[in-house]
Structure formats: structure tokens, C-alpha cells
Design an enzyme around this catalytic site. Structure first.
Site, PDB file in Angstrom:
ATOM      1  N   ALA A  72       0.836  -1.210   0.000  1.00 17.89           N
ATOM      2  CA  ALA A  72       0.000   0.000   0.000  1.00 17.89           C
ATOM      3  C   ALA A  72       0.865   1.252   0.000  1.00 17.89           C
ATOM      4  O   ALA A  72       1.427   1.613   1.023  1.00 17.89           O
ATOM      5  CB  ALA A  72      -0.897  -0.009   1.238  1.00 17.89           C
ATOM      6  N   ALA A  73       0.965   1.877  -1.158  1.00 18.59           N
ATOM      7  CA  ALA A  73       1.745   3.121  -1.227  1.00 18.59           C
ATOM      8  C   ALA A  73       1.277   3.935  -2.415  1.00 18.59           C
ATOM      9  O   ALA A  73       0.743   3.390  -3.388  1.00 18.59           O
ATOM     10  CB  ALA A  73       3.229   2.802  -1.387  1.00 18.59           C
ATOM     11  N   TYR A 139       9.029  10.144  -4.036  1.00 17.11           N
ATOM     12  CA  TYR A 139       8.541   8.756  -4.058  1.00 17.11           C
ATOM     13  C   TYR A 139       9.692   7.783  -3.767  1.00 17.11           C
ATOM     14  O   TYR A 139       9.612   6.947  -2.861  1.00 17.11           O
ATOM     15  CB  TYR A 139       7.895   8.447  -5.416  1.00 17.11           C
ATOM     16  CG  TYR A 139       7.642   6.982  -5.610  1.00 17.11           C
ATOM     17  CD1 TYR A 139       6.797   6.285  -4.745  1.00 17.11           C
ATOM     18  CD2 TYR A 139       8.264   6.263  -6.632  1.00 17.11           C
ATOM     19  CE1 TYR A 139       6.589   4.928  -4.891  1.00 17.11           C
ATOM     20  CE2 TYR A 139       8.047   4.903  -6.793  1.00 17.11           C
ATOM     21  CZ  TYR A 139       7.212   4.244  -5.922  1.00 17.11           C
ATOM     22  OH  TYR A 139       7.003   2.905  -6.071  1.00 17.11           O
ATOM     23  N   LEU A 188       3.143   3.297 -19.420  1.00 21.20           N
ATOM     24  CA  LEU A 188       3.277   3.206 -20.876  1.00 21.20           C
ATOM     25  C   LEU A 188       2.405   2.110 -21.502  1.00 21.20           C
ATOM     26  O   LEU A 188       1.646   2.387 -22.431  1.00 21.20           O
ATOM     27  CB  LEU A 188       4.763   2.983 -21.236  1.00 21.20           C
ATOM     28  CG  LEU A 188       5.041   2.884 -22.729  1.00 21.20           C
ATOM     29  CD1 LEU A 188       4.720   4.187 -23.438  1.00 21.20           C
ATOM     30  CD2 LEU A 188       6.501   2.482 -22.973  1.00 21.20           C
ATOM     31  N   ARG A 281       9.765  13.858 -20.265  1.00 18.55           N
ATOM     32  CA  ARG A 281       8.996  14.014 -19.022  1.00 18.55           C
ATOM     33  C   ARG A 281      10.009  14.234 -17.901  1.00 18.55           C
ATOM     34  O   ARG A 281      11.017  13.514 -17.833  1.00 18.55           O
ATOM     35  CB  ARG A 281       8.192  12.726 -18.792  1.00 18.55           C
ATOM     36  CG  ARG A 281       7.210  12.773 -17.660  1.00 18.55           C
ATOM     37  CD  ARG A 281       6.338  11.524 -17.639  1.00 18.55           C
ATOM     38  NE  ARG A 281       7.079  10.319 -17.244  1.00 18.55           N
ATOM     39  CZ  ARG A 281       6.513   9.126 -17.066  1.00 18.55           C
ATOM     40  NH1 ARG A 281       5.211   8.964 -17.249  1.00 18.55           N
ATOM     41  NH2 ARG A 281       7.236   8.082 -16.714  1.00 18.55           N
TER      42      ARG A 281
HETATM   43  N1  UFG Z   1       6.261   7.019 -21.422  1.00 13.55           N
HETATM   44  C1  UFG Z   1       5.980   7.629 -22.635  1.00 13.55           C
HETATM   45  N2  UFG Z   1       4.689   7.999 -22.846  1.00 13.55           N
HETATM   46  C2  UFG Z   1       3.697   7.822 -21.954  1.00 13.55           C
HETATM   47  C3  UFG Z   1       4.002   7.200 -20.712  1.00 13.55           C
HETATM   48  C4  UFG Z   1       5.314   6.813 -20.484  1.00 13.55           C
HETATM   49  O1  UFG Z   1       6.851   7.820 -23.479  1.00 13.55           O
HETATM   50  O2  UFG Z   1       2.546   8.218 -22.225  1.00 13.55           O
HETATM   51  C5  UFG Z   1       7.649   6.577 -21.190  1.00 13.55           C
HETATM   52  C6  UFG Z   1       8.254   7.187 -19.941  1.00 13.55           C
HETATM   53  O3  UFG Z   1       8.852   8.421 -20.260  1.00 13.55           O
HETATM   54  C7  UFG Z   1       9.263   6.110 -19.533  1.00 13.55           C
HETATM   55  C8  UFG Z   1       8.609   4.808 -20.008  1.00 13.55           C
HETATM   56  O4  UFG Z   1       7.625   5.193 -20.952  1.00 13.55           O
HETATM   57  O5  UFG Z   1      10.438   6.284 -20.243  1.00 13.55           O
HETATM   58  C9  UFG Z   1       7.950   4.048 -18.892  1.00 13.55           C
HETATM   59  O6  UFG Z   1       7.101   4.947 -18.182  1.00 13.55           O
HETATM   60  P1  UFG Z   1       6.086   4.480 -17.076  1.00 13.55           P
HETATM   61  O7  UFG Z   1       5.362   5.704 -16.615  1.00 13.55           O
HETATM   62  O8  UFG Z   1       5.268   3.348 -17.575  1.00 13.55           O
HETATM   63  O9  UFG Z   1       7.024   3.904 -15.932  1.00 13.55           O
HETATM   64  P2  UFG Z   1       8.247   4.608 -15.165  1.00 13.55           P
HETATM   65  O10 UFG Z   1       9.491   3.955 -15.676  1.00 13.55           O
HETATM   66  O11 UFG Z   1       8.195   6.065 -15.241  1.00 13.55           O
HETATM   67  O12 UFG Z   1       7.903   4.248 -13.661  1.00 13.55           O
HETATM   68  C10 UFG Z   1       7.987   2.971 -13.120  1.00 13.55           C
HETATM   69  C11 UFG Z   1       7.012   2.841 -11.953  1.00 13.55           C
HETATM   70  C12 UFG Z   1       7.346   3.823 -10.861  1.00 13.55           C
HETATM   71  C13 UFG Z   1       8.776   3.618 -10.457  1.00 13.55           C
HETATM   72  C14 UFG Z   1       9.678   3.677 -11.649  1.00 13.55           C
HETATM   73  C15 UFG Z   1      11.065   3.305 -11.243  1.00 13.55           C
HETATM   74  O13 UFG Z   1       5.698   3.066 -12.406  1.00 13.55           O
HETATM   75  O14 UFG Z   1       6.510   3.603  -9.765  1.00 13.55           O
HETATM   76  O15 UFG Z   1       9.269   2.768 -12.644  1.00 13.55           O
HETATM   77  O16 UFG Z   1      11.924   3.833 -12.139  1.00 13.55           O
HETATM   78  F1  UFG Z   1       9.153   4.587  -9.604  1.00 13.55           F
END
Ligand code: UFG
Length: 323
Positions: A72-73, A139, A188, A281
């Protein structure tokens, strides 16, 4: 009985569905981001928050809990930068309540969901657990704070713990009954599939100028069922007394770029995506790929499902969502 805190959430509900096959399970969830329908019917459920001492007292007094798994976070990196209070209150403050309630009731086994975000922006091909933690957002910091508290509680109070640092969880249960549903969705793979299913106009690619072969970010995607299985291995190890309070990465050890993920989604679905290339982003590392050798060596776990299988299972869920 195993207490699963956050068992109505995406990863928690997948763990519960597998764990009920071998253990009695009590789910405690405040249902703020979780879904009641995602909790397997064989599990008991209490609707409550670990920030509430009365709830914790009720749980630990009335149920024979032998181990706690904590899912839970809050977990949105961007939101944590804008509203750190929310993250420190819940991810740190409430987790500390939970740990203290465990101590009070002499429950000493704890499995903690941590994250690759604890590493920050490590400049290495494969991240192993010897890379120093250096989180760059609240986070990641909130998760690292609990990791550090656990180490101190282990040496002072004989708490036994396993910390699992997830890379990019994705996919859905093979039954098709539960899957990934976040509101709002920021991840993504579900965003691409929602677009391909006609629910979004297009898919944005955040950044094309990273230092990667195609310029887009590389991540290590791991099937949520593989994650669930790793938790069950960690639980066996804790309950059998093999564990020495460790931290493990959970990943596939293979990186895929955003473009490659979109291409694989197109192959799996047979549909063509409308891609919009955007600015980076904020806070996204260019490359995050795990070495998961340590958990393979010590607990015998390794990921079994590849990116295509992850996307196939997610697509099955997206086309037939039950909640
Ligand atoms: N991305 C896009 N378009 C989108 C959404 C994401 O290009 O619409 C890219 C992001 O920039 C990233 C990749 O897809 O490069 C993956 O993005 P996500 O948001 O799916 O996942 P994150 O890697 O940002 O985050 C995940 C977990 C987090 C954790 C992180 C650790 O969801 O909780 O990995 O690095 F903190």
C-alpha cells in the site's frame, strides 16, 4: 495467516490471487486506489487504513498473522514532486505505524514493495543491488527511508524482512479476471493499449534525445505474475528462516525502448499506433535495467515471461475488463 496490505491494488491483487492457493490471506486496503472487485474471493477483506491505529490493533489482535506483505503506497513520481507531504505521510508515516503495530504484537516477518526509483539515475548498463541508492524524487526517497528503518528494526528488534525493488511491472493475470487499472493511468503499456483499443486519440513518446540507440527511454518490464511469484519465494524463505534480511531487484534483465514497446504492442494486437513525439517528461532516467542475479542465486527466482507475453496478457485484460 498472511496479512496483505494493499491487496486490492494492481500488484497486491495479483499476489493475493496466487497466494490464496497455499495460505490463509487477510487483505487490508483503504480502496483509495485499489479495487474491491480485484480481491480474490478466497481472501478475507478488511476495509481500513494503516494510518489508523485502531484498524491495526483490530487486525493484529483478532487474526493469527505470521507475516505481513506491504503493497500500500502512492507511487506516482511526478505527483510526489508536487505533493511530497502525501508521500511522506502515507508511504513513510503510515508504514511506520504498521511496523510498530507488528512489533507490539510480536509479528516479525515483513515483505516490502520497493522500487527501482531508489537508484535515481545510475549510469550503468545493468543495475545490481551494490549500486548505491540515490533517489531523485520524494517517491523514491519515501521507499528508501522505509528500507533504512527496516535495517535498524532488524538489528534492534529482530525483525526479518525482504525488500523487493520492482522495475516496470506490467501485464495481467492469465485468468483475465484482474489486470492493471490505475486512475489516472500514467504507465506506458496500458496507455498504448488503451489507444489501440480506441479509448485514446494517440500515444505520446516522452523524449527522443536520450543517450540510447533509438533516443527513447529504456526500461525493464516485468510481468506482474513473475512479481507475485517472487513474493511467494521471499515468503517461503522468511517463514523457513533462510532469510538474512535482504534487498533484491525484480526485473527481467532486458531493456526495451519506448519505441520497441510500441512496436511490440502493434505486433501483438495487429493494430497501428498513432505516435506523437514530445519533450522529455521531468525526472525520467534514460535507462533502467535490472540485474536480477542476486535473487536467482539466493532464492532461485527468475522472471519467466517476456515482453510479448506481458503485452499479450495485458491486451486480453484490456479487451475484457471486469472492473
Ligand atoms: N512514457 C511515454 N509515454 C507515456 C508514458 C510513459 O513515453 O505516455 C515513457 C516514460 O517516459 C518512460 C517509459 O515510458 O520512459 C515508462 O514509463 P512508465 O510511466 O510506464 O514507468 P516509469 O518507468 O516512469 O515508472 C515505473 C514505476 C514507478 C517507479 C519507476 C522506477 O511506475 O513507480 O518505474 O523507475 F518509480
Amino acid at each position: 495467516m498472511i496479512l496483505v496490505v494493499g491487496g486490492a491494488g494492481y500488484i497486491g491483487s495479483h499476489l493475493v490471487k496466487d497466494l490464496v492457493m497455499e495460505e490463509d490471506v487477510l487483505v487490508l486496503d483503504n480502496l483509495i486506489t485499489g479495487h474491491r472487485e480485484a480481491i480474490d474471493q478466497k481472501a478475507l477483506f478488511i476495509h481500513g487504513d494503516i494510518g489508523d491505529p485502531f484498524v491495526l490493533k483490530t487486525v493484529f489482535k483478532n487474526y493469527p498473522i505470521k507475516s505481513v506483505m506491504h503493497f500500500a503506497a502512492y507511487s506516482l513520481v511526478g505527483e510526489s514532486v508536487l505533493d511530497p507531504q502525501k508521500y511522506y505521510e502515507n508511504n513513510v508515516g503510515s508504514t511506520l505505524n504498521l511496523l510498530n503495530a507488528m512489533l507490539k504484537h510480536n509479528v516479525k516477518n515483513f515483505i516490502f514493495s520497493s522500487t527501482a526509483a531508489t537508484y535515481g539515475i545510475p549510469n550503468v548498463e545493468l543495475i545490481d543491488e551494490t549500486i548505491p541508492a540515490n533517489p531523485i524524487n520524494p517517491y523514491g526517497k519515501s521507499k528508501l527511508m522505509i528500507e533504512e528503518i527496516l535495517a535498524d528494526y532488524a538489528s534492534a528488534y529482530e525483525m526479518k524482512y525482504t525488500i523487493l525493488r520492482y522495475f516496470n511491472a506490467a501485464g495481467a493475470h492469465e485468468s483475465g479476471e484482474i489486470g492493471e487499472k490505475h486512475v489516472p493511468e500514467t504507465h506506458l503499456i496500458p496507455l498504448i493499449l488503451q489507444h489501440l483499443a480506441g479509448l485514446r486519440k494517440n500515444i505520446s513518446v516522452f523524449g527522443t534525445d536520450y543517450d540510447t540507440p533509438d533516443g527513447t527511454c529504456i526500461r525493464d518490464y516485468i510481468h506482474v505474475t513473475d512479481l507475485a511469484k517472487a513474493h511467494i519465494s521471499a515468503l517461503h524463505s522468511l517463514l523457513n528462516g533462510w532469510n538474512k534480511s535482504a534487498v533484491y531487484n525484480l526485473g527481467n534483465g532486458q531493456g526495451f525502448s519506448v519505441k520497441e514497446v510500441i512496436e511490440t504492442c502493434e505486433q501483438v494486437t495487429g493494430l497501428k499506433a498513432d505516435v506523437v513525439y514530445c519533450e522529455r517528461r521531468a525526472g525520467d532516467p534514460g535507462r533502467l535495467v535490472a540485474s536480477a542475479e542476486k535473487i536467482k542465486r539466493e532464492l532461485g527466482w527468475e522472471a519467466e515471461r517476456n515482453l510479448e507475453q506481458i503485452i499479450q496478457s495485458a491486451w486480453k485484460w484490456h479487451r475484457n475488463q471486469k472492473y
